[in-house]
Design an enzyme around this catalytic site. Structure first.
Site, PDB file in Angstrom:
ATOM      1  N   HIS A 119      -2.953   0.371   8.558  1.00 33.06           N
ATOM      2  CA  HIS A 119      -3.484  -0.571   7.553  1.00 33.06           C
ATOM      3  C   HIS A 119      -2.320  -1.090   6.711  1.00 33.06           C
ATOM      4  O   HIS A 119      -2.208  -0.819   5.519  1.00 33.06           O
ATOM      5  CB  HIS A 119      -4.487   0.191   6.686  1.00 33.06           C
ATOM      6  CG  HIS A 119      -5.302  -0.678   5.780  1.00 33.06           C
ATOM      7  ND1 HIS A 119      -5.827  -1.882   6.160  1.00 33.06           N
ATOM      8  CD2 HIS A 119      -5.699  -0.490   4.485  1.00 33.06           C
ATOM      9  CE1 HIS A 119      -6.517  -2.398   5.151  1.00 33.06           C
ATOM     10  NE2 HIS A 119      -6.435  -1.575   4.124  1.00 33.06           N
ATOM     11  N   ARG A 154       0.845  -1.206   0.000  1.00 33.75           N
ATOM     12  CA  ARG A 154       0.000   0.000   0.000  1.00 33.75           C
ATOM     13  C   ARG A 154       0.874   1.247   0.000  1.00 33.75           C
ATOM     14  O   ARG A 154       0.548   2.242  -0.639  1.00 33.75           O
ATOM     15  CB  ARG A 154      -0.920   0.001   1.222  1.00 33.75           C
ATOM     16  CG  ARG A 154      -1.941  -1.128   1.213  1.00 33.75           C
ATOM     17  CD  ARG A 154      -2.845  -1.074   2.420  1.00 33.75           C
ATOM     18  NE  ARG A 154      -3.789  -2.193   2.450  1.00 33.75           N
ATOM     19  CZ  ARG A 154      -3.547  -3.350   3.075  1.00 33.75           C
ATOM     20  NH1 ARG A 154      -2.413  -3.532   3.725  1.00 33.75           N
ATOM     21  NH2 ARG A 154      -4.435  -4.314   3.058  1.00 33.75           N
ATOM     22  N   ASN A 157      -1.006   8.522  -5.183  1.00 31.63           N
ATOM     23  CA  ASN A 157      -2.303   8.898  -4.608  1.00 31.63           C
ATOM     24  C   ASN A 157      -2.285  10.213  -3.831  1.00 31.63           C
ATOM     25  O   ASN A 157      -3.338  10.790  -3.578  1.00 31.63           O
ATOM     26  CB  ASN A 157      -2.845   7.749  -3.746  1.00 31.63           C
ATOM     27  CG  ASN A 157      -3.374   6.611  -4.620  1.00 31.63           C
ATOM     28  OD1 ASN A 157      -3.577   6.791  -5.818  1.00 31.63           O
ATOM     29  ND2 ASN A 157      -3.596   5.445  -4.034  1.00 31.63           N
TER      30      ASN A 157
END
Ligand code: APR
Length: 313
Positions: free
Chosen positions: A178, A91, A98
Site C-alpha cells: 500500500h 505512509r 504507529n
C-alpha cells in the site's frame, strides 16, 4: 442466531464511518474503542449513532469504551488505531509513531479477543499488519490488511470516469504494498469482461495508474488528513465477506509463504474471504512487467518491515 460483535479499535474518522456503515448494514453490534483520553469522544459518537437508529430502524447497539474487557468475544476487529498522514508525509513516515500503537493493540487483542478476525487499516499498512500478526501469534488466516480493496476502488473510479462507464461494470485489481509502487493490474482489468487495454490508449492508462498510486496522497493534500469514506467501505466489504461467508475474491494484504515468490511478508494479493477468514490465496498470471513491479513493491514493504523488526519489543 446470536448477534455478531464487531470491535472498532480507533474511534476517529475511519472508526466513525465504519460504525455508521455497520449500523446501516446491521452486521452486528458495534463496540467503538479508543484510548482513555478519548473515551468520552467514543461514547459520544456511539450515542449519536445509536440515536440515528430511531430514524433508520436499525436494531444495532453501539457502545463507546476505552476498556478492552468490553471487546471480549468480538467476532471481528477492525483496527484503525494510529496517526493518519498529513500533507507531505508518506505512509512509511508513520512507522515509528504507529508501531507502539499497533503493539499495544495486538497485546490487548491477544488477551481479550484472541479468536477475532482482525482487519488492519493502520499505516504503513503492510508493516503494521505483519507486526500485528507476529505479535499476536494468531493464525495468518485470521489477520488481514485492508489496502487492495481501497486502491482497487480508486483505480476503478478513475477508469469509470475516463470511460464514461458505470462503476458497476469495472473489474480492476491493485496488488502489492500500500505505497506509491503498488501494482494496478492492467492485464486483468476489464469492463464486464472486455479488456480495458482494448478500450483506452496506453497514455491514458499510464496516467490512471499513476493517479491510483498517489490516490491516498491526493486526498491528504486536499483535506489535510487521510481519507475515510472509501477506506471504511473497503474494510466493511472484507468484514461482510467474513461474517456472511461470501467467499469473495478481494485483493488484501495476506501472509505470504512462498506465494508469488515472497516469504514471511504481508502484501496485497488476491484472496478468498469467507467464514474461515483468508481461506485461500489465489496465484494469478501476471505479465513480466507486472511481476517486476510486484518485486519492487515487495522490496519497499520489506524495508519498512525491517525497520519494525529492528525495534525491540
Ligand atoms: N488504541 C486505540 N486507539 C488508539 C490508540 C490505541 N493505542 N492510539 C491512537 N488511537 C486512536 C486515536 O485516539 C484516534 O481517535 O486512533 C484514532 C485514529 O483516528 P484518526 O486520527 O481520525 O485517524 P483515521 O483517519 O481514522 O486513520 C487511522 O488508518 O488509514 C489509516 O493512515 C491512517 O494510520 C491511520 C489510521
Amino acid at each position: 442466531m446470536a448477534k455478531k460483535k464487531i470491535g472498532l479499535i480507533g474511534a476517529g474518522n475511519i472508526g466513525g464511518e465504519l460504525a455508521n456503515l455497520l449500523v446501516a448494514k446491521q452486521l452486528g453490534d458495534v463496540v467503538l474503542f479508543d484510548i482513555a483520553a478519548k473515551e468520552n469522544f467514543a461514547k459520544g459518537k456511539a450515542l449519536d449513532l445509536e440515536q440515528s437508529t430511531a430514524l433508520s430502524g436499525s436494531d444495532i447497539r453501539v457502545t463507546g469504551t476505552s476498556n478492552w474487557e468490553d471487546l471480549a468475544g468480538a467476532d471481528v476487529l477492525i483496527i484503525t488505531a494510529g496517526i493518519p498522514r498529513k500533507p507531505g508525509q508518506s505512509r512509511d513516515d508513520l512507522v515509528m509513531m504507529n508501531l507502539p500503537i499497533i503493539r499495544d493493540v495486538a497485546d490487548n487483542a491477544k488477551k481479550h479477543c484472541p479468536n477475532a478476525f482482525a482487519i488492519i487499516v493502520s499505516n504503513p499498512l503492510d508493516a503494521m499488519v505483519y507486526e500485528y500478526w507476529r505479535r499476536t501469534g494468531a493464525p495468518a488466516a485470521k489477520v488481514v490488511g485492508m489496502a487492495g480493496v481501497l486502491d482497487s476502488a480508486r483505480f476503478s473510479l478513475f477508469l469509470a470516469r475516463e470511460l464514461n462507464a458505470s462503476i458497476k461494470d469495472i473489474r480492476a485489481m491493485v496488488l502489492g504494498g500500500h505505497g506509491d509502487d503498488m501494482v494496478p493490474v492492467l492485464s486483468n482489468c476489464t469492463i464486464t469482461g472486455v479488456p480495458i487495454q482494448k478500450l483506452l490508449p496506453q497514455d491514458k492508462l499510464t496516467s490512471i495508474v499513476d493517479r491510483t498510486r498517489k490516490g491516498g496522497g491526493e486526498i491528504v493534500n486536499l483535506m489535510g488528513t487521510s481519507a475515510f469514506y472509501a477506506p471504511a467501505a473497503s474494510a466493511i466489504a472484507m468484514a461482510e465477506a467474513f461474517l456472511l461467508d461470501q467467499k469473495r475474491l478481494l485483493p488484501c494484504a495476506a501472509y505470504l509463504n512462498g506465494e508469488y515468490g515472497f516469504k514471511d511478508l504481508y502484501m496485497g494479493v488476491p484472496v478468498v474471504i469467507g467464514q474461515g477468514g483468508v481461506e485461500k490465496i489465489l496465484t494469478i498470471e501476471l505479465t513480466t512487467d507486472e511481476k517486476g513491479m510486484l518485486k519492487k513493491s515487495a522490496d519497499s514493504v520489506q524495508k519498512v518491515v525491517d525497520i519494525v523488526k529492528a525495534q525491540a519489543g
